[in-house]
Design an enzyme around this catalytic site. Structure first.
Site, mmCIF file in Angstrom:
data_model
loop_
_atom_site.group_PDB
_atom_site.id
_atom_site.type_symbol
_atom_site.label_atom_id
_atom_site.label_comp_id
_atom_site.label_asym_id
_atom_site.label_seq_id
_atom_site.Cartn_x
_atom_site.Cartn_y
_atom_site.Cartn_z
ATOM 1 N N HIS A 1 34.103 -12.722 29.655
ATOM 2 C CA HIS A 1 32.714 -12.241 29.302
ATOM 3 C C HIS A 1 32.408 -10.990 29.121
ATOM 4 C CE1 HIS A 1 32.316 -12.011 33.595
ATOM 5 N NE2 HIS A 1 31.412 -11.165 33.448
HETATM 6 C C1 UD1 Z 1 26.165 -9.856 33.226
HETATM 7 C C2 UD1 Z 1 26.346 -8.775 34.118
HETATM 8 C C3 UD1 Z 1 28.043 -8.681 34.377
HETATM 9 C C4 UD1 Z 1 28.196 -9.856 35.213
HETATM 10 C C5 UD1 Z 1 27.807 -11.173 34.283
HETATM 11 C C6 UD1 Z 1 28.077 -12.410 35.159
HETATM 12 C C7 UD1 Z 1 24.974 -6.761 33.239
HETATM 13 C C8 UD1 Z 1 24.973 -5.224 32.663
HETATM 14 N N1 UD1 Z 1 26.080 -7.342 33.320
HETATM 15 O O1 UD1 Z 1 26.817 -9.700 32.014
HETATM 16 O O2 UD1 Z 1 28.111 -7.755 35.165
HETATM 17 O O3 UD1 Z 1 29.804 -9.832 35.315
HETATM 18 O O4 UD1 Z 1 26.263 -10.876 33.983
HETATM 19 O O5 UD1 Z 1 28.018 -13.546 34.258
HETATM 20 O O6 UD1 Z 1 24.243 -6.769 34.221
HETATM 21 N N2 UD1 Z 1 22.906 -15.190 27.428
HETATM 22 C C9 UD1 Z 1 22.404 -16.381 27.226
HETATM 23 N N3 UD1 Z 1 21.769 -17.229 28.425
HETATM 24 C C10 UD1 Z 1 21.912 -16.683 29.536
HETATM 25 C C11 UD1 Z 1 22.176 -15.372 29.813
HETATM 26 C C12 UD1 Z 1 22.728 -14.587 28.757
HETATM 27 O O7 UD1 Z 1 22.359 -16.615 25.980
HETATM 28 O O8 UD1 Z 1 21.471 -17.485 30.378
HETATM 29 C C13 UD1 Z 1 23.335 -14.173 26.656
HETATM 30 C C14 UD1 Z 1 22.498 -13.451 25.542
HETATM 31 O O9 UD1 Z 1 22.707 -13.518 24.352
HETATM 32 C C15 UD1 Z 1 22.595 -12.144 26.432
HETATM 33 C C16 UD1 Z 1 24.174 -12.225 26.632
HETATM 34 O O10 UD1 Z 1 24.322 -13.607 26.975
HETATM 35 O O11 UD1 Z 1 22.369 -11.078 25.433
HETATM 36 C C17 UD1 Z 1 24.588 -11.221 27.680
HETATM 37 O O12 UD1 Z 1 23.673 -11.364 28.989
HETATM 38 P P1 UD1 Z 1 23.386 -10.290 30.081
HETATM 39 O O13 UD1 Z 1 23.038 -10.925 31.283
HETATM 40 O O14 UD1 Z 1 22.914 -8.875 29.313
HETATM 41 O O15 UD1 Z 1 24.897 -9.723 30.423
HETATM 42 P P2 UD1 Z 1 26.363 -10.549 30.782
HETATM 43 O O16 UD1 Z 1 27.477 -10.549 29.747
HETATM 44 O O17 UD1 Z 1 25.765 -12.009 31.154
HETATM 45 N N1 UDP Z 2 31.659 -19.599 37.481
HETATM 46 C C1 UDP Z 2 30.771 -21.181 37.328
HETATM 47 N N2 UDP Z 2 31.136 -21.478 36.061
HETATM 48 C C2 UDP Z 2 31.386 -21.094 35.118
HETATM 49 C C3 UDP Z 2 32.254 -19.821 35.107
HETATM 50 C C4 UDP Z 2 32.162 -19.006 36.417
HETATM 51 O O1 UDP Z 2 30.505 -21.527 38.374
HETATM 52 O O2 UDP Z 2 31.531 -21.846 34.051
HETATM 53 C C5 UDP Z 2 31.625 -18.829 38.653
HETATM 54 C C6 UDP Z 2 32.828 -18.614 39.419
HETATM 55 O O3 UDP Z 2 33.396 -19.764 39.965
HETATM 56 C C7 UDP Z 2 32.455 -17.455 40.003
HETATM 57 C C8 UDP Z 2 31.185 -16.574 39.471
HETATM 58 O O4 UDP Z 2 30.759 -17.810 38.657
HETATM 59 O O5 UDP Z 2 32.041 -17.900 41.364
HETATM 60 C C9 UDP Z 2 31.733 -15.524 38.661
HETATM 61 O O6 UDP Z 2 30.849 -15.213 37.785
HETATM 62 P P1 UDP Z 2 30.886 -14.259 36.589
HETATM 63 O O7 UDP Z 2 32.583 -14.583 36.063
HETATM 64 O O8 UDP Z 2 29.756 -14.759 35.604
HETATM 65 O O9 UDP Z 2 30.816 -12.779 36.620
HETATM 66 P P2 UDP Z 2 31.477 -11.710 37.470
HETATM 67 O O10 UDP Z 2 32.250 -12.303 38.628
HETATM 68 O O11 UDP Z 2 32.586 -11.045 36.477
HETATM 69 O O12 UDP Z 2 30.418 -10.550 37.767
#
Ligand code: UD1
Ligand code: UDP
Length: 380
Positions: A220
């Site tokens: 991601h």
């Molecule tokens: C964010 C964090 C990242 C973290 C990740 C965990 C920042 C800059 N990044 O990245 O550090 O590892 O969360 O998962 O804060 N979207 C949906 N539904 C949702 C959420 C997101 O459709 O409920 C889609 C949207 O298109 C959005 C994109 O995902 O634009 C990215 O979401 P965003 O929260 O901006 O960043 P993450 O990639 O999730």
């Molecule tokens: N996780 C989850 N469901 C999923 C993928 C990840 O519950 O489908 C959990 C995972 O076990 C871990 C956390 O989400 O505890 C990690 O989050 P993510 O990978 O979104 O973000 P990061 O840790 O890189 O910030």
């Protein structure tokens, strides 16, 4: 009297981490600590947010800012405004921030400007790659924090290199911060929920996979999902793995990845990945389902910080789809290999872990009592 905390959550891993702190407060500090949960709404899909509250017994947030997705400035700006209003109304003793997301940075900016001491959980982690939005968020947050709770000694050392001291004496302030290694709060959760996850083994049947016969993949990071060349390389490598080693892949897809696969993968690769009988793409799973998938995987391929560590907790070899990691200990132990988005490195690492390796999974992330340790320091 006791103390009042405002805890900011927003992204999936923060919601999961918050369950450990809320549980410790509920079971051990109920008379001394009140917690007000604020959800920024950064993640909002049911399977990225709602699912975790019931499953992990997290109290419903008192506030939800409903900020949603957007460009960094727009999203962070809306959060800062909302958090500032809540902080001015609630007047907490501390604001608790997790990790390095935009929700973390927004909490740091809002709280520091109105003189509310910041407690940063997962302080000191560094990738030393400032093209990552997370690196900016964590560096800035650390430098306005009053309590810096690092999960590792590496984190403490990184902070010392930036001028922090470990011999400051209380009372701690933004100019005299306290730096502590309390271990990793995610390990608290892994220990607590690993047994409960047994109820969720149906997920293996639902995905049609047998224990130890599949590779679990998560992806991601924006550097991977938003760059067509890297995204195609990673999926090329996954397809080769499946075909060459006759292995199954299970891949719960972050919504960002799902969207970018349609936009950026070559039509042929997209078609092959989406229809391959050995590749199980699925929506994000719940935390307990994820634990089951991790516990029974043969190997884990990921660019997630949290999943890298959970791979280690469950003693699974890990291929990291990044050029560097904040969790350097895992790589140093030989339990994970940094492969960037390079198909050759990914395939080589897979082959290496297929061979006769003996990895020692030393306990390097504390005792699984990070929440209690840090709360004890806050109430002193
Ligand atoms: C964010 C964090 C990242 C973290 C990740 C965990 C920042 C800059 N990044 O990245 O550090 O590892 O969360 O998962 O804060 N979207 C949906 N539904 C949702 C959420 C997101 O459709 O409920 C889609 C949207 O298109 C959005 C994109 O995902 O634009 C990215 O979401 P965003 O929260 O901006 O960043 P993450 O990639 O999730
Ligand atoms: N996780 C989850 N469901 C999923 C993928 C990840 O519950 O489908 C959990 C995972 O076990 C871990 C956390 O989400 O505890 C990690 O989050 P993510 O990978 O979104 O973000 P990061 O840790 O890189 O910030």
């Amino acid at each position: 009297m006791g103390i009042k905390l405002i805890t900011i959550i927003g992204a999936r891993p923060q919601i999961i981490k918050a369950s450990a702190l809320s549980r410790a407060i509920r079971t051990r500090f109920a008379h001394q600590i009140t917690e007000v949960l604020v959800h920024t709404g950064q993640h909002y899909d049911e399977n990225m947010s709602g699912v975790f509250f019931d499953e992990l017994a997290i109290p419903q947030p008192t506030y939800n800012l409903g900020v949603g997705s957007g460009n960094h400035g727009e999203q962070t700006g809306r959060m800062i405004k909302g958090i500032e209003e809540i902080v001015l109304t609630e007047r907490p003793d501390f604001i608790v921030l997790y990790g390095d997301t935009n929700s973390t940075l927004a909490g740091a900016i809002a709280a520091s400007k109105v003189y509310v001491p910041i407690v940063h959980i997962e302080a000191g982690l560094r990738s030393y790659n400032k093209t990552m939005p997370e690196e900016i968020n964590r560096v800035l947050t650390d430098h306005v924090s009053t309590y810096l709770f690092s999960p590792t000694q590496t984190g403490v050392n990184n902070l010392i290199r930036e001028g922090f001291r470990t011999d400051n004496q209380p009372p701690y302030t933004i100019d005299n911060p306290g730096v502590f290694n309390v271990g990793d709060i995610m390990y608290d959760n892994t220990l607590y929920f690993a047994g409960l996850a047994k109820q969720k083994t149906y997920i293996l049947e639902r995905l049609g996979v047998q224990p130890e016969t599949y590779v679990l993949v998560t992806l991601h990071r924006n550097a991977n999902t938003d760059d067509a060349s890297r995204l195609n390389s990673i999926f090329d490598a996954l397809l080769i793995l499946v075909e060459k080693y006759r292995i199954n892949l299970v891949m719960p897809l972050h919504p960002r990845t799902l969207k970018q696969m349609s936009a950026l993968l070559s039509p042929e690769l997209h078609q092959s990945i989406s229809t391959h009988p050995a590749i199980q793409l699925c929506p994000p799973v719940s935390y307990l389902e994820m634990i089951v998938l991790e516990q029974h995987a043969k190997l884990i391929i990921t660019d997630s910080g949290g999943v890298q560590k959970e791979a280690y907790f469950f003693k699974k070899p890990c291929i990291i789809l990044r050029a560097e990691t904040e969790w350097v200990e895992i790589v140093d132990q030989g339990a994970a290999v940094l492969c960037d988005a390079d198909p050759n490195q990914i395939l080589q690492a897979f082959q290496f872990f297929e061979g006769p390796t003996s990895i020692t999974f030393n306990p390097i992330y504390g005792e699984g009592d990070a929440a209690a340790q840090l709360l004890n320091l806050l109430i002193l």
